[in-house]
Design a protein around this motif. Structure first.
Motif, PDB file in Angstrom:
ATOM      1  N   LYS A  39       0.835  -1.207   0.000  1.00 42.00           N
ATOM      2  CA  LYS A  39       0.000   0.000   0.000  1.00 42.00           C
ATOM      3  C   LYS A  39       0.868   1.255   0.000  1.00 42.00           C
ATOM      4  CE  LYS A  39      -4.378  -1.030   2.124  1.00 42.00           C
ATOM      5  NZ  LYS A  39      -5.237  -0.743   3.277  1.00 42.00           N
ATOM      6  N   ALA A  40       1.934   1.221   0.801  1.00 41.60           N
ATOM      7  CA  ALA A  40       2.818   2.373   0.904  1.00 41.60           C
ATOM      8  C   ALA A  40       3.517   2.647  -0.421  1.00 41.60           C
ATOM      9  CB  ALA A  40       3.839   2.158   2.020  1.00 41.60           C
ATOM     10  N   LYS A  41       3.975   1.593  -1.081  1.00 40.95           N
ATOM     11  CA  LYS A  41       4.628   1.774  -2.382  1.00 40.95           C
ATOM     12  C   LYS A  41       3.663   2.380  -3.393  1.00 40.95           C
ATOM     13  CE  LYS A  41       8.238  -1.741  -2.208  1.00 40.95           C
ATOM     14  NZ  LYS A  41       8.786  -2.948  -2.809  1.00 40.95           N
ATOM     15  N   ALA A  42       2.423   1.921  -3.403  1.00 44.27           N
ATOM     16  CA  ALA A  42       1.416   2.454  -4.330  1.00 44.27           C
ATOM     17  C   ALA A  42       1.127   3.918  -4.012  1.00 44.27           C
ATOM     18  CB  ALA A  42       0.139   1.628  -4.262  1.00 44.27           C
ATOM     19  N   SER A  43       1.003   4.232  -2.735  1.00 40.34           N
ATOM     20  CA  SER A  43       0.747   5.611  -2.322  1.00 40.34           C
ATOM     21  C   SER A  43       1.922   6.510  -2.688  1.00 40.34           C
ATOM     22  CB  SER A  43       0.502   5.658  -0.812  1.00 40.34           C
ATOM     23  OG  SER A  43       0.365   6.976  -0.361  1.00 40.34           O
ATOM     24  N   ASP A  44       3.138   6.010  -2.461  1.00 41.73           N
ATOM     25  CA  ASP A  44       4.330   6.791  -2.804  1.00 41.73           C
ATOM     26  C   ASP A  44       4.424   7.024  -4.304  1.00 41.73           C
ATOM     27  OD1 ASP A  44       4.930   6.862  -0.113  1.00 41.73           O
ATOM     28  OD2 ASP A  44       6.578   5.413  -0.240  1.00 41.73           O
ATOM     29  N   ALA A  45       4.044   6.042  -5.095  1.00 40.89           N
ATOM     30  CA  ALA A  45       4.058   6.202  -6.558  1.00 40.89           C
ATOM     31  C   ALA A  45       3.066   7.276  -6.981  1.00 40.89           C
ATOM     32  CB  ALA A  45       3.732   4.873  -7.233  1.00 40.89           C
ATOM     33  N   ASP A  46       1.903   7.288  -6.339  1.00 39.98           N
ATOM     34  CA  ASP A  46       0.914   8.336  -6.638  1.00 39.98           C
ATOM     35  C   ASP A  46       1.462   9.708  -6.283  1.00 39.98           C
ATOM     36  OD1 ASP A  46      -0.938   6.485  -7.542  1.00 39.98           O
ATOM     37  OD2 ASP A  46      -2.099   6.455  -5.658  1.00 39.98           O
ATOM     38  N   LEU A  47       2.097   9.808  -5.127  1.00 40.91           N
ATOM     39  CA  LEU A  47       2.676  11.092  -4.726  1.00 40.91           C
ATOM     40  C   LEU A  47       3.737  11.557  -5.720  1.00 40.91           C
ATOM     41  CD1 LEU A  47       3.059  10.598  -0.852  1.00 40.91           C
ATOM     42  CD2 LEU A  47       1.432  12.093  -2.027  1.00 40.91           C
ATOM     43  N   ALA A  48       4.567  10.633  -6.155  1.00 40.39           N
ATOM     44  CA  ALA A  48       5.611  10.980  -7.124  1.00 40.39           C
ATOM     45  C   ALA A  48       4.990  11.432  -8.447  1.00 40.39           C
ATOM     46  CB  ALA A  48       6.536   9.784  -7.346  1.00 40.39           C
ATOM     47  N   GLU A  49       3.947  10.736  -8.857  1.00 45.75           N
ATOM     48  CA  GLU A  49       3.267  11.086 -10.117  1.00 45.75           C
ATOM     49  C   GLU A  49       2.669  12.488 -10.049  1.00 45.75           C
ATOM     50  OE1 GLU A  49      -0.674   9.542 -12.413  1.00 45.75           O
ATOM     51  OE2 GLU A  49       0.748   7.991 -11.798  1.00 45.75           O
ATOM     52  N   TRP A  50       2.184  12.875  -8.894  1.00 42.94           N
ATOM     53  CA  TRP A  50       1.586  14.191  -8.716  1.00 42.94           C
ATOM     54  C   TRP A  50       2.634  15.261  -8.444  1.00 42.94           C
ATOM     55  CZ3 TRP A  50      -2.066  11.742  -4.632  1.00 42.94           C
ATOM     56  CH2 TRP A  50      -3.046  11.001  -5.281  1.00 42.94           C
ATOM     57  N   GLY A  51       3.889  14.837  -8.295  1.00 40.81           N
ATOM     58  CA  GLY A  51       4.956  15.789  -8.026  1.00 40.81           C
ATOM     59  C   GLY A  51       4.959  16.289  -6.591  1.00 40.81           C
ATOM     60  N   SER A  52       4.376  15.546  -5.713  1.00 42.00           N
ATOM     61  CA  SER A  52       4.291  15.944  -4.307  1.00 42.00           C
ATOM     62  C   SER A  52       5.647  15.805  -3.619  1.00 42.00           C
ATOM     63  CB  SER A  52       3.269  15.064  -3.577  1.00 42.00           C
ATOM     64  OG  SER A  52       3.306  15.329  -2.199  1.00 42.00           O
ATOM     65  N   SER A  53       5.904  16.728  -2.703  1.00 45.90           N
ATOM     66  CA  SER A  53       7.121  16.652  -1.903  1.00 45.90           C
ATOM     67  C   SER A  53       6.833  16.082  -0.507  1.00 45.90           C
ATOM     68  CB  SER A  53       7.765  18.038  -1.788  1.00 45.90           C
ATOM     69  OG  SER A  53       6.862  18.915  -1.115  1.00 45.90           O
ATOM     70  N   ALA A  54       5.647  15.515  -0.340  1.00 43.36           N
ATOM     71  CA  ALA A  54       5.273  14.924   0.957  1.00 43.36           C
ATOM     72  C   ALA A  54       6.222  13.768   1.283  1.00 43.36           C
ATOM     73  CB  ALA A  54       3.837  14.423   0.896  1.00 43.36           C
ATOM     74  N   PRO A  55       6.462  13.549   2.569  1.00 36.61           N
ATOM     75  CA  PRO A  55       7.321  12.423   2.966  1.00 36.61           C
ATOM     76  C   PRO A  55       6.760  11.100   2.436  1.00 36.61           C
ATOM     77  CG  PRO A  55       6.760  13.785   4.869  1.00 36.61           C
ATOM     78  CD  PRO A  55       5.929  14.268   3.722  1.00 36.61           C
TER      79      PRO A  55
END
Length: 165
Positions: free
Chosen positions: A89-105
């Motif tokens: 789940k974390a990997k999928a969430s992190d991939a979404d954040l990266a795709e959106w260009g988010s700088s969130a941890p």
């Protein structure tokens, strides 16, 4: 031949009497019925206690250690299953954040770092519990009880994170 058979039966008797009767059914039922995380923690050690009572020699040091170790294995399997789900789940969430260009941890590295730190905490805490027995026979059950309890608590924590509780 008769003597050999008699010797085999006599030697097998004590081994059979020490057969551990562990079942996680009581713990599974307890966790399923518990609504709050605090109540679920109350289920820790239940299966080991029942095992000690159901096993001939379960109140001996070796019997206690066998039962505690089997419940530790049970909680370790639950912990590993929850960790695997959370990591995916974390990997999928992190991939979404990266795709959106988010700088969130990122969650996945934090999860991995948290779990590694927890392992060190568990091991040193349980070694401290063993050390309090000064090398006595209670040290074995003490360390296994500690490992079982802390592993169970971590499994429940990861499961609650997985379920969003």
């Amino acid at each position: 031949m008769r003597m050999a058979l008699l010797a085999a039966v006599l030697l097998a008797g004590p081994a059979a009497a020490q057969e551990v009767r562990f079942s996680p059914a009581a713990t599974d039922a307890c966790v399923a019925q518990a609504a709050a995380p605090e109540a679920k923690r109350g289920c820790l050690g239940l299966a080991a206690q029942q095992c000690m009572g159901a096993t001939s020699g379960g109140s001996t040091t070796i019997g206690m250690m066998d039962c505690l170790d089997q419940e530790r294995d049970y909680w370790d399997a639950r912990l590993n299953a929850a960790y695997k789900v959370l990591r995916a789940k974390a990997k999928a969430s992190d991939a979404d954040l990266a795709e959106w260009g988010s700088s969130a941890p990122r969650t996945e590295p934090a999860l991995k770092q948290m779990q590694r730190a927890w392992i060190a905490y568990r091991d040193t805490t349980c070694e401290f519990e063993r050390a309090q027995w000064g090398g006595g026979s209670g040290g074995g059950p003490a360390v296994l009880s500690c490992l079982m309890r802390l592993t169970g608590e971590q499994a429940l924590y990861l499961e609650s994170a997985w379920l969003g509780e």
